[in-house]
Design a protein around this motif. Structure first.
Motif, mmCIF file in Angstrom:
data_model
loop_
_atom_site.group_PDB
_atom_site.id
_atom_site.type_symbol
_atom_site.label_atom_id
_atom_site.label_comp_id
_atom_site.label_asym_id
_atom_site.label_seq_id
_atom_site.Cartn_x
_atom_site.Cartn_y
_atom_site.Cartn_z
ATOM 1 N N THR A 63 1.100 -0.945 -0.092
ATOM 2 C CA THR A 63 -0.558 -0.030 0.057
ATOM 3 C C THR A 63 0.539 1.655 -0.067
ATOM 4 N N ALA A 88 -3.802 -0.090 6.564
ATOM 5 C CA ALA A 88 -3.960 -1.144 5.888
ATOM 6 C C ALA A 88 -3.847 -2.905 6.703
ATOM 7 N N HIS A 91 -6.518 -4.682 8.214
ATOM 8 C CA HIS A 91 -7.634 -5.068 7.234
ATOM 9 C C HIS A 91 -8.623 -5.727 7.895
ATOM 10 N N THR A 121 -15.359 -8.516 7.735
ATOM 11 C CA THR A 121 -15.433 -6.716 7.400
ATOM 12 C C THR A 121 -16.410 -6.466 8.059
ATOM 13 N N ILE A 146 -10.812 0.851 5.584
ATOM 14 C CA ILE A 146 -10.499 -0.226 4.481
ATOM 15 C C ILE A 146 -11.160 -1.375 6.000
ATOM 16 N N HIS A 150 -12.411 -3.955 2.074
ATOM 17 C CA HIS A 150 -12.135 -3.989 1.084
ATOM 18 C C HIS A 150 -12.342 -5.139 0.402
ATOM 19 N N HIS A 151 -13.228 -5.635 1.056
ATOM 20 C CA HIS A 151 -13.984 -7.097 -0.637
ATOM 21 C C HIS A 151 -14.699 -6.645 -1.064
ATOM 22 N N ALA A 172 -9.406 1.283 0.918
ATOM 23 C CA ALA A 172 -9.933 0.384 0.369
ATOM 24 C C ALA A 172 -9.716 -0.443 -1.002
ATOM 25 N N GLN A 173 -9.522 0.061 -2.089
ATOM 26 C CA GLN A 173 -9.615 -0.423 -3.625
ATOM 27 C C GLN A 173 -8.103 -0.880 -3.766
ATOM 28 N N VAL A 175 -5.949 -1.412 -0.703
ATOM 29 C CA VAL A 175 -6.143 -2.759 -0.055
ATOM 30 C C VAL A 175 -6.467 -3.876 -0.484
ATOM 31 N N SER A 176 -7.875 -4.125 -0.931
ATOM 32 C CA SER A 176 -8.288 -5.177 -1.472
ATOM 33 C C SER A 176 -7.528 -5.440 -2.864
ATOM 34 N N ASP A 179 -4.330 -7.506 -1.148
ATOM 35 C CA ASP A 179 -4.673 -8.667 -0.400
ATOM 36 C C ASP A 179 -4.660 -9.909 -1.116
#
Length: 232
Positions: A63, A88, A91, A121, A146, A150-151, A172-173, A175-176, A179
């Motif tokens: 990140t 992050a 998360h 989440t 986040i 994050h999903h 959030a995008q 970290v998604s 991940d």
């Protein structure tokens, strides 16, 4: 008298500056202690799920790297980036509420088990919201967002809120995607590690979710340096 008054004011001003510097130093120490505690909690949760704890550190580093070294970080200063990268780490904090039988299941989850897993989440967001004065701290605002989002997916088919496109925050995008990449190229209790080139193909072909095209472009341009995080 005027000279003595001037000197007294100088001494007072100097004393106030010293006290301000001391208070600032103490505040920084408290912030660092809080960050260390948060990182320790996130690492402990990773241990609970059978991971080494390196996962949360890699998500933090990916990140931070993307925000510092690609156009994604435009408009963010170093303090913002540091706060987002640290946020992050949290998360998956909601996984602390997921039963071991589901969290550590070596095989594919059933539909019912997956519904339980998805609650990490909202559980994570609720846990963070219970921290006193969370909304007064920008890092924890990032962490709350986040943990909860994050999903989510670019096409609106994610969870828990079905957000789409720019309704999902940039952090959030990021970290998604980080991940997903880390899950692919790392060994997990339910799968072996996938070669980096194959992982990129799967992400590019949409086999692992739907992502912002601009985010993908920036990630692909930065992926080779990021591989160093996986070299032992």
């Amino acid at each position: 008298s005027v000279i003595e008054l001037y000197r007294a004011r100088q001494r007072l001003s100097s004393k106030v500056e010293e006290q301000q510097a001391e208070l600032l130093s103490q505040a920084r120490k408290i912030i660092q202690l809080n960050m260390d505690m948060v990182e320790s909690l996130a690492t402990a949760i990773e241990f609970r799920s059978g991971e080494s704890g390196d996962h949360v550190h890699r998500i933090r580093d990916i990140t931070g790297y993307l925000l510092r070294n690609t156009p994604l970080g435009e408009g963010l200063d170093e303090e913002n980036i540091r706060e987002i990268a640290m946020a992050a780490v949290m998360h998956d904090v909601g996984k602390i509420a997921i039963p071991d039988a589901i969290l550590n299941k070596p095989g594919r989850l059933t539909a019912e088990e997956f519904e339980v897993m998805k609650t990490h989440t909202t559980q994570g967001a609720e846990l963070l919201k219970k921290i006193p004065h969370i909304m007064d701290n920008r890092m924890f605002q990032y962490a709350y967002d986040i943990a909860k989002h994050h999903h989510e997916r670019w096409d609106g088919r994610g969870y828990p809120d079905g957000l789409k496109r720019d309704e999902i925050s940039l952090w959030a995008q990021i970290v998604s995607l980080a991940d997903v990449y880390d899950a692919l190229v790392s060994r997990r209790v339910y799968k072996g590690a996938i070669e980096a080139g194959e992982a990129l193909r799967m992400i590019r072909d949409g086999e692992c979710g739907a992502f912002n095209p601009r985010l993908l472009e920036c990630f692909f341009s930065a992926e080779k340096p990021l591989r160093r995080l996986y070299q032992s």
